[in-house]
Design a protein around this motif. Sequence first.
Motif, PDB file in Angstrom:
ATOM      1  N   THR A 652      -0.832  29.639  18.639  1.00  0.00           N
ATOM      2  CA  THR A 652      -1.445  28.418  18.511  1.00  0.00           C
ATOM      3  C   THR A 652      -0.546  27.541  17.880  1.00  0.00           C
ATOM      4  OG1 THR A 652      -3.671  29.279  18.759  1.00  0.00           O
ATOM      5  CG2 THR A 652      -3.289  26.988  18.013  1.00  0.00           C
ATOM      6  N   LEU A 653       0.094  26.453  18.425  1.00  0.00           N
ATOM      7  CA  LEU A 653       0.983  25.625  17.874  1.00  0.00           C
ATOM      8  C   LEU A 653       0.075  24.140  17.765  1.00  0.00           C
ATOM      9  CD1 LEU A 653       4.082  26.153  20.172  1.00  0.00           C
ATOM     10  CD2 LEU A 653       3.666  27.075  17.721  1.00  0.00           C
ATOM     11  N   SER A 654       0.284  23.395  16.741  1.00  0.00           N
ATOM     12  CA  SER A 654      -0.562  22.157  16.571  1.00  0.00           C
ATOM     13  C   SER A 654       0.482  21.182  15.875  1.00  0.00           C
ATOM     14  CB  SER A 654      -1.731  22.463  15.799  1.00  0.00           C
ATOM     15  OG  SER A 654      -1.275  22.585  14.541  1.00  0.00           O
ATOM     16  N   ALA A 655       0.373  19.922  16.305  1.00  0.00           N
ATOM     17  CA  ALA A 655       1.133  18.819  15.525  1.00  0.00           C
ATOM     18  C   ALA A 655       0.359  17.464  15.639  1.00  0.00           C
ATOM     19  CB  ALA A 655       2.520  18.644  16.500  1.00  0.00           C
ATOM     20  N   LYS A 656       0.169  16.745  14.551  1.00  0.00           N
ATOM     21  CA  LYS A 656      -0.396  15.433  14.603  1.00  0.00           C
ATOM     22  C   LYS A 656       0.550  14.561  13.962  1.00  0.00           C
ATOM     23  CE  LYS A 656      -5.224  17.022  14.261  1.00  0.00           C
ATOM     24  NZ  LYS A 656      -6.522  17.019  13.436  1.00  0.00           N
ATOM     25  N   VAL A 657       0.667  13.345  14.359  1.00  0.00           N
ATOM     26  CA  VAL A 657       1.704  12.413  14.162  1.00  0.00           C
ATOM     27  C   VAL A 657       0.765  11.223  13.876  1.00  0.00           C
ATOM     28  CG1 VAL A 657       3.844  11.135  14.266  1.00  0.00           C
ATOM     29  CG2 VAL A 657       3.557  13.607  15.175  1.00  0.00           C
ATOM     30  N   GLN A 658       0.910  10.278  12.910  1.00  0.00           N
ATOM     31  CA  GLN A 658       0.121   8.897  12.706  1.00  0.00           C
ATOM     32  C   GLN A 658       1.522   8.069  12.331  1.00  0.00           C
ATOM     33  OE1 GLN A 658      -3.562   7.537  11.103  1.00  0.00           O
ATOM     34  NE2 GLN A 658      -2.047   7.197   9.289  1.00  0.00           N
ATOM     35  N   TYR A 659       1.464   7.082  13.064  1.00  0.00           N
ATOM     36  CA  TYR A 659       2.635   5.826  12.580  1.00  0.00           C
ATOM     37  C   TYR A 659       1.577   4.717  12.084  1.00  0.00           C
ATOM     38  CZ  TYR A 659       5.509   1.946  12.642  1.00  0.00           C
ATOM     39  OH  TYR A 659       6.025   0.772  12.359  1.00  0.00           O
ATOM     40  N   LEU A 660       1.832   4.027  11.005  1.00  0.00           N
ATOM     41  CA  LEU A 660       0.740   3.032  10.307  1.00  0.00           C
ATOM     42  C   LEU A 660       1.639   2.094   9.826  1.00  0.00           C
ATOM     43  CD1 LEU A 660      -2.060   2.365   9.899  1.00  0.00           C
ATOM     44  CD2 LEU A 660      -1.810   3.808   7.634  1.00  0.00           C
ATOM     45  N   ASP A 661       1.328   0.673  10.246  1.00  0.00           N
ATOM     46  CA  ASP A 661       1.954  -0.344   9.799  1.00  0.00           C
ATOM     47  C   ASP A 661       0.963  -1.576   9.361  1.00  0.00           C
ATOM     48  OD1 ASP A 661       3.635  -2.631   9.347  1.00  0.00           O
ATOM     49  OD2 ASP A 661       3.915  -3.018  11.205  1.00  0.00           O
ATOM     50  N   THR A 662       0.807  -1.712   7.996  1.00  0.00           N
ATOM     51  CA  THR A 662      -0.036  -2.532   7.227  1.00  0.00           C
ATOM     52  C   THR A 662       0.398  -3.575   6.604  1.00  0.00           C
ATOM     53  OG1 THR A 662      -0.162  -1.309   5.264  1.00  0.00           O
ATOM     54  CG2 THR A 662      -1.464  -0.438   7.100  1.00  0.00           C
ATOM     55  N   GLU A 663      -0.054  -4.582   6.524  1.00  0.00           N
ATOM     56  CA  GLU A 663       0.456  -5.989   5.934  1.00  0.00           C
ATOM     57  C   GLU A 663      -0.627  -6.736   5.434  1.00  0.00           C
ATOM     58  OE1 GLU A 663       3.594  -9.279   6.396  1.00  0.00           O
ATOM     59  OE2 GLU A 663       3.329  -8.087   7.951  1.00  0.00           O
ATOM     60  N   TYR A 664      -0.707  -7.162   4.072  1.00  0.00           N
ATOM     61  CA  TYR A 664      -1.508  -8.217   3.562  1.00  0.00           C
ATOM     62  C   TYR A 664      -0.983  -9.594   4.252  1.00  0.00           C
ATOM     63  CZ  TYR A 664      -4.405  -5.326   0.849  1.00  0.00           C
ATOM     64  OH  TYR A 664      -5.271  -4.297   0.309  1.00  0.00           O
ATOM     65  N   LYS A 665      -1.763 -10.306   4.854  1.00  0.00           N
ATOM     66  CA  LYS A 665      -1.213 -11.698   5.188  1.00  0.00           C
ATOM     67  C   LYS A 665      -1.665 -12.659   4.079  1.00  0.00           C
ATOM     68  CE  LYS A 665       0.108 -10.235   9.325  1.00  0.00           C
ATOM     69  NZ  LYS A 665       1.645 -10.372   9.594  1.00  0.00           N
ATOM     70  N   GLN A 666      -2.616 -12.335   3.386  1.00  0.00           N
ATOM     71  CA  GLN A 666      -2.964 -13.232   2.135  1.00  0.00           C
ATOM     72  C   GLN A 666      -3.534 -12.050   1.257  1.00  0.00           C
ATOM     73  OE1 GLN A 666      -5.818 -16.024   3.146  1.00  0.00           O
ATOM     74  NE2 GLN A 666      -4.783 -17.096   4.758  1.00  0.00           N
ATOM     75  N   LEU A 667      -2.932 -12.063  -0.133  1.00  0.00           N
ATOM     76  CA  LEU A 667      -3.448 -11.504  -1.257  1.00  0.00           C
ATOM     77  C   LEU A 667      -3.178 -12.070  -2.539  1.00  0.00           C
ATOM     78  CD1 LEU A 667      -4.772  -8.844  -2.344  1.00  0.00           C
ATOM     79  CD2 LEU A 667      -2.845  -7.513  -2.297  1.00  0.00           C
ATOM     80  N   THR A 668      -3.937 -12.477  -3.327  1.00  0.00           N
ATOM     81  CA  THR A 668      -3.757 -13.107  -4.378  1.00  0.00           C
ATOM     82  C   THR A 668      -4.377 -12.525  -5.626  1.00  0.00           C
ATOM     83  OG1 THR A 668      -3.278 -15.347  -3.508  1.00  0.00           O
ATOM     84  CG2 THR A 668      -3.770 -15.438  -5.805  1.00  0.00           C
ATOM     85  N   LEU A 669      -3.546 -12.318  -6.759  1.00  0.00           N
ATOM     86  CA  LEU A 669      -4.236 -11.364  -7.726  1.00  0.00           C
ATOM     87  C   LEU A 669      -4.084 -12.325  -9.123  1.00  0.00           C
ATOM     88  CD1 LEU A 669      -2.613  -7.960  -7.647  1.00  0.00           C
ATOM     89  CD2 LEU A 669      -4.754  -8.717  -6.501  1.00  0.00           C
ATOM     90  N   THR A 670      -5.092 -12.493  -9.792  1.00  0.00           N
ATOM     91  CA  THR A 670      -5.145 -13.884 -10.771  1.00  0.00           C
ATOM     92  C   THR A 670      -5.181 -13.053 -12.165  1.00  0.00           C
ATOM     93  OG1 THR A 670      -6.308 -15.188  -9.467  1.00  0.00           O
ATOM     94  CG2 THR A 670      -6.083 -15.796 -11.532  1.00  0.00           C
ATOM     95  N   THR A 671      -4.359 -13.525 -12.979  1.00  0.00           N
ATOM     96  CA  THR A 671      -4.411 -12.776 -14.314  1.00  0.00           C
ATOM     97  C   THR A 671      -3.398 -13.644 -15.229  1.00  0.00           C
ATOM     98  OG1 THR A 671      -4.263 -10.681 -15.722  1.00  0.00           O
ATOM     99  CG2 THR A 671      -2.591 -11.191 -13.881  1.00  0.00           C
ATOM    100  N   ALA A 672      -3.308 -13.060 -16.628  1.00  0.00           N
ATOM    101  CA  ALA A 672      -2.637 -13.728 -17.686  1.00  0.00           C
ATOM    102  C   ALA A 672      -1.990 -12.925 -18.596  1.00  0.00           C
ATOM    103  CB  ALA A 672      -3.437 -14.653 -18.449  1.00  0.00           C
ATOM    104  N   SER A 673      -0.954 -13.285 -19.220  1.00  0.00           N
ATOM    105  CA  SER A 673      -0.202 -12.414 -20.338  1.00  0.00           C
ATOM    106  C   SER A 673      -1.230 -11.864 -21.291  1.00  0.00           C
ATOM    107  CB  SER A 673       0.860 -13.196 -21.040  1.00  0.00           C
ATOM    108  OG  SER A 673       1.529 -12.480 -21.841  1.00  0.00           O
ATOM    109  N   PRO A 674      -1.188 -10.717 -21.466  1.00  0.00           N
ATOM    110  CA  PRO A 674      -0.320  -9.636 -21.450  1.00  0.00           C
ATOM    111  C   PRO A 674      -0.583  -8.913 -20.278  1.00  0.00           C
ATOM    112  CG  PRO A 674      -1.267  -8.895 -23.417  1.00  0.00           C
ATOM    113  CD  PRO A 674      -1.930 -10.383 -22.774  1.00  0.00           C
ATOM    114  N   ARG A 675      -1.486  -9.231 -19.517  1.00  0.00           N
ATOM    115  CA  ARG A 675      -1.910  -8.433 -18.306  1.00  0.00           C
ATOM    116  C   ARG A 675      -1.278  -8.685 -17.097  1.00  0.00           C
ATOM    117  NH1 ARG A 675      -4.147  -5.253 -22.147  1.00  0.00           N
ATOM    118  NH2 ARG A 675      -5.717  -6.466 -23.271  1.00  0.00           N
ATOM    119  N   ASN A 676      -0.120  -9.161 -16.969  1.00  0.00           N
ATOM    120  CA  ASN A 676       0.782 -10.068 -15.791  1.00  0.00           C
ATOM    121  C   ASN A 676       1.824  -9.118 -15.587  1.00  0.00           C
ATOM    122  OD1 ASN A 676       1.938 -10.454 -18.379  1.00  0.00           O
ATOM    123  ND2 ASN A 676       3.195 -12.125 -17.469  1.00  0.00           N
TER     124      ASN A 676
END
Length: 816
Positions: A652-676
């Motif tokens: 028995t032979l097996s093969a699984k292949v996944q191609y995955l392309d992900t992208e954030y179109k909008q992602l904003t993280l808000t913080t301040a020093s020294p957590r920046n």
Amino acid sequence: MRKGLLESVCLSAIVLAAPAMAQDSATAPQASTDNGGIGDIIVTAQRRSESMQRAGIAIDAVGGDDLIQSGVTQADALNKVVPALTVTNGGGSNTSIFLRGVGNVTNSSYNDPAVTPSYDGVVLGRAAGAFGAAFYDLARVEVLKGPQGILYGRNATGGAVNIIPNRPQLGQNKGGFTLSAGNYDAVSVEGYANLAIGENAALRVAGTRQYHDGYNKDGSDDLDRTGVRAQLLWEPTDTLSVRLGGDYTHVGGVGAGGSYIGSFTPGASGFTFTASGLGKSEGFNTDAANAFRQTSLGAPGFGFLDAMNRQQMTDNTYWGANAEITLDTGIGTLTVLPAYRKADATSFFYGPAFNTAYTDEHDRQASLETRLAGKVGMFDYVVGGFYFNEKIQNTGEYNQEFVLPIQHYTHKTESYAAFGQLTAHLTDAFRLIGGLRYTHDHKSIDGIINNFIVYCGGLPPTTPPASFAAGCANPGALPHFPNFTSTGDTVNWLIANGFIDASSTDEPNGQFYNLTNGVGIIQKTYYPVVESGSYSRVTWKAGAEYDVAPDSLLYATVESGYRAGGFQLSEGNPSYKPEFITAYTIGSKNRFFNNKIQLNVEAFYWKYKDQQINYFTVSPDSVLINTIDNAGKADIKGFDVDFMAKPMHNTTLSAKVQYLDTEYKQLTLTTASPRNNINCPSSATGDTLTDGTAILAFDCSGRPLLYSPKWTVNLGLEQIVPLGDSYELVAGVNTSWRSSQYGAFEYLDFEKIRSYWLTDANLALRLSDGGLSIGAFVQNIENKRRIATPQSSPIGFAVARYTAPRTYGLRLSAEF
């Protein structure tokens, strides 16, 4: 990526064209599974029993025997057999599940999982309850990819993982066991007994005991788990079936651990990284690890950190009772699923490199699902209702030495839904599917956060660097908090140790205490959160299936998903919004050459909006907080190819292949020093903290989603060698490759999990007709510990939890 999707669709068409031209779909025989060909896996993902090859959905399923051979005894090991899935444990009961980048880093128990776990058909509100339990005596695990907005419980925007135990079997008295032993003093035993009770009832009892020493020098990343399950099946007539079940699991030991990679020091030109020089298996609580820890200054006290103040420990208990009642009526099959589950979890742990975090949590949930499935003319239908009620009570502290956040809360969820799915058989080969689900969620939280914060000097802005000369770094100058869970105990400890005036009191509001030595001040914050609200949504599904040939299915679906918003203990941000996803899928499932070849292809495109993400930031009053917020938009697209072949009866032979392309179109993280320390472009928001520090917005648009490797490849080979008439030798090897992926939202270099191979092998001698097997196994032949969960600690450390090292041992299985 459009080109990749187009190529995938074309490949599906080519795959389907061959059988369509070779044989007439009306007259060709169905492929059998008794001719040495590929066997079928029967799944219930669409609330009916069917071959996985006949299910027009994106699904992976792994049978119970394959789980044993692959060494999958707990949830995070599913990563190596299901390419799209990632399961991590960051310490305590914080289990995170990601599927094709959809998921959430779980740092708080009230955040619903985006990939919904189920046990024996019962949807579970908390991932830890399902995945803390042991995997034993299982029929299979089903992983459904993409939103499950119709037939599966609630909030499944990314998919569902269904853990399905073996059922009692009528008229059979039999049993079996599997025993294994290996390095790290590993011992695992599981067994079952199936007992016939007359002609129409049966009892099945199963249990397991799993243990191994810690993979880290401080004893962490160990295993100490015990589980037992019992099921009673009663079928008094041909139309009525009643199955009652109960299960219990205890998880003990030290628990999940990690190691220091290095530390970050803020400066005028950014952050300077200093490597720890420690190995991946060091752990957080060894002499070497504590020596490195004590070289770092902790904010905002500007004092050197102490060694860990106690050893980790885990004491978690999960138990539940459930039933499945099915009745064949004149209009269809009625199924009723009542269930109750409870979890009691107590843990001391070091995530994320705080001194010691403690959580004592008690969860309980009750649920009831009722379905009616049947056929009217050309239509198959499923209609039903679902009710879910959950209560979480939590007491916790997250000791950062100079900051002690103490949390108490009660979180409640009540959810109900009505759903229906209709399949129209327009011809013998062509079907249309439509479904709707209305979900209503009501949530509430009643809790409070008290932070004790030690400042060097006075209040901001007279903290470091303005107070560098105050002497806060001198030994004993500042209090390092113990692990208290009440404000009264904390104040009394400060008085008893002479840090604050003996007349100090603990009031139900914010307070300030001057240190008696004059070098600093302690602020106690008071932040109650009493919130409630409701969320409602209609989700839908439309699809089509076409049998191009008896063993070739073409399907296409579009489906929407929703995860309710909620409330949290987070200063300045007590609520977060729902998230939404729409998934487009086209797929093909095929068998060729008299069941010798299987080729399944799926192409997908998901539109993700308002994803609920979890990260550390700073509140407007300058307090470090962990918050759930909503990202903007993301696109997820790619394809899966699943190939299996039996060129010879014993190969028995097996093969699984996944191609995955992900992208954030909008992602904003808000913080301040020294957590920046975030590797994304930033700009000032125009707002400031109480000390005048600018609040920054980091634009991480264009970055990939977490745990979304672009390429995933799984390869397998099993060879059976007959040894006379009675025995056979079975050899198997499985290897998987993951391309690089990010594991945290700061997108720092160390948070990028590098590409890797992982290879397992096993060899067994068994009776040809089954019943007895003895063999050897080795997992992670490469013997490389790879980052499983990276984290940029809010107190300045770069840390990670790692995968298991090479493990090996012997395994004995028998059935009688």
